[in-house]
Design a protein around this motif. Sequence first.
Motif, PDB file in Angstrom:
ATOM      1  N   THR A   9       0.810  -1.209   0.000  1.00  0.00           N
ATOM      2  CA  THR A   9       0.000   0.000   0.000  1.00  0.00           C
ATOM      3  C   THR A   9       0.849   1.268   0.000  1.00  0.00           C
ATOM      4  OG1 THR A   9      -1.732  -1.184   1.207  1.00  0.00           O
ATOM      5  CG2 THR A   9      -1.857   1.217   1.200  1.00  0.00           C
ATOM      6  N   CYS A  10       1.841   1.328   0.900  1.00  0.00           N
ATOM      7  CA  CYS A  10       2.587   2.589   1.043  1.00  0.00           C
ATOM      8  C   CYS A  10       4.082   2.469   0.774  1.00  0.00           C
ATOM      9  CB  CYS A  10       2.374   3.177   2.430  1.00  0.00           C
ATOM     10  SG  CYS A  10       3.185   2.233   3.749  1.00  0.00           S
ATOM     11  N   GLY A  11       4.603   1.235   0.678  1.00  0.00           N
ATOM     12  CA  GLY A  11       6.018   1.059   0.386  1.00  0.00           C
ATOM     13  C   GLY A  11       6.928   1.008   1.593  1.00  0.00           C
ATOM     14  N   THR A  12       6.379   1.105   2.812  1.00  0.00           N
ATOM     15  CA  THR A  12       7.178   1.053   4.033  1.00  0.00           C
ATOM     16  C   THR A  12       7.604  -0.391   4.307  1.00  0.00           C
ATOM     17  OG1 THR A  12       5.936   2.909   4.959  1.00  0.00           O
ATOM     18  CG2 THR A  12       7.156   1.551   6.525  1.00  0.00           C
ATOM     19  N   PHE A  20       0.402  -5.599  10.958  1.00  0.00           N
ATOM     20  CA  PHE A  20      -0.059  -4.408  10.256  1.00  0.00           C
ATOM     21  C   PHE A  20       1.125  -3.507   9.955  1.00  0.00           C
ATOM     22  CE2 PHE A  20      -3.605  -5.940  12.739  1.00  0.00           C
ATOM     23  CZ  PHE A  20      -4.639  -5.930  11.816  1.00  0.00           C
ATOM     24  N   CYS A  21       1.064  -2.772   8.875  1.00  0.00           N
ATOM     25  CA  CYS A  21       2.124  -1.843   8.489  1.00  0.00           C
ATOM     26  C   CYS A  21       2.155  -0.669   9.464  1.00  0.00           C
ATOM     27  CB  CYS A  21       1.867  -1.338   7.067  1.00  0.00           C
ATOM     28  SG  CYS A  21       2.997  -0.030   6.541  1.00  0.00           S
ATOM     29  N   GLY A  25      -0.950   1.272   8.279  1.00  0.00           N
ATOM     30  CA  GLY A  25      -1.949   0.469   8.977  1.00  0.00           C
ATOM     31  C   GLY A  25      -2.543  -0.660   8.159  1.00  0.00           C
ATOM     32  N   ALA A  26      -2.083  -0.843   6.926  1.00  0.00           N
ATOM     33  CA  ALA A  26      -2.610  -1.917   6.086  1.00  0.00           C
ATOM     34  C   ALA A  26      -2.168  -3.265   6.635  1.00  0.00           C
ATOM     35  CB  ALA A  26      -2.112  -1.757   4.651  1.00  0.00           C
ATOM     36  N   PRO A  27      -3.017  -4.282   6.503  1.00  0.00           N
ATOM     37  CA  PRO A  27      -2.622  -5.614   6.978  1.00  0.00           C
ATOM     38  C   PRO A  27      -1.410  -6.118   6.192  1.00  0.00           C
ATOM     39  CG  PRO A  27      -4.955  -5.569   6.367  1.00  0.00           C
ATOM     40  CD  PRO A  27      -4.373  -4.266   5.953  1.00  0.00           C
ATOM     41  N   VAL A  28      -0.482  -6.743   6.913  1.00  0.00           N
ATOM     42  CA  VAL A  28       0.671  -7.370   6.269  1.00  0.00           C
ATOM     43  C   VAL A  28       0.262  -8.795   5.986  1.00  0.00           C
ATOM     44  CG1 VAL A  28       3.075  -8.087   6.537  1.00  0.00           C
ATOM     45  CG2 VAL A  28       2.317  -5.887   7.456  1.00  0.00           C
TER      46      VAL A  28
END
Length: 89
Positions: A9-12, A20-21, A25-28
């Motif tokens: 989602t965000c590249g982190t 979760f990232c 906050g996206a699920p890993v």
Amino acid sequence: MTAIAACRTCGTEPLENARFCHGCGAPVTQRNAHAEYKQVTVLFADVVHSMDIAATVGPERLREIMTELVERSAAVVQAVRRHGGQVHR
């Protein structure tokens, strides 16, 4: 060597054993757990100074030139597919 995948989602880069990232906050998911490396070839065509060419040769001749360019590009696409490659536009 272990590859660390980034959040889709965000590249982190996720923290170890995170569910979760911490960036968005996206699920890993399991798909995020391992990176996949692929060899790719990129073909990019840019018609430099196309407006200058149009002013010199006129719109009808420019259309002929551009049509030839598109036809040649289509032949490359066919060759790539013939050899098992994929083309994404």
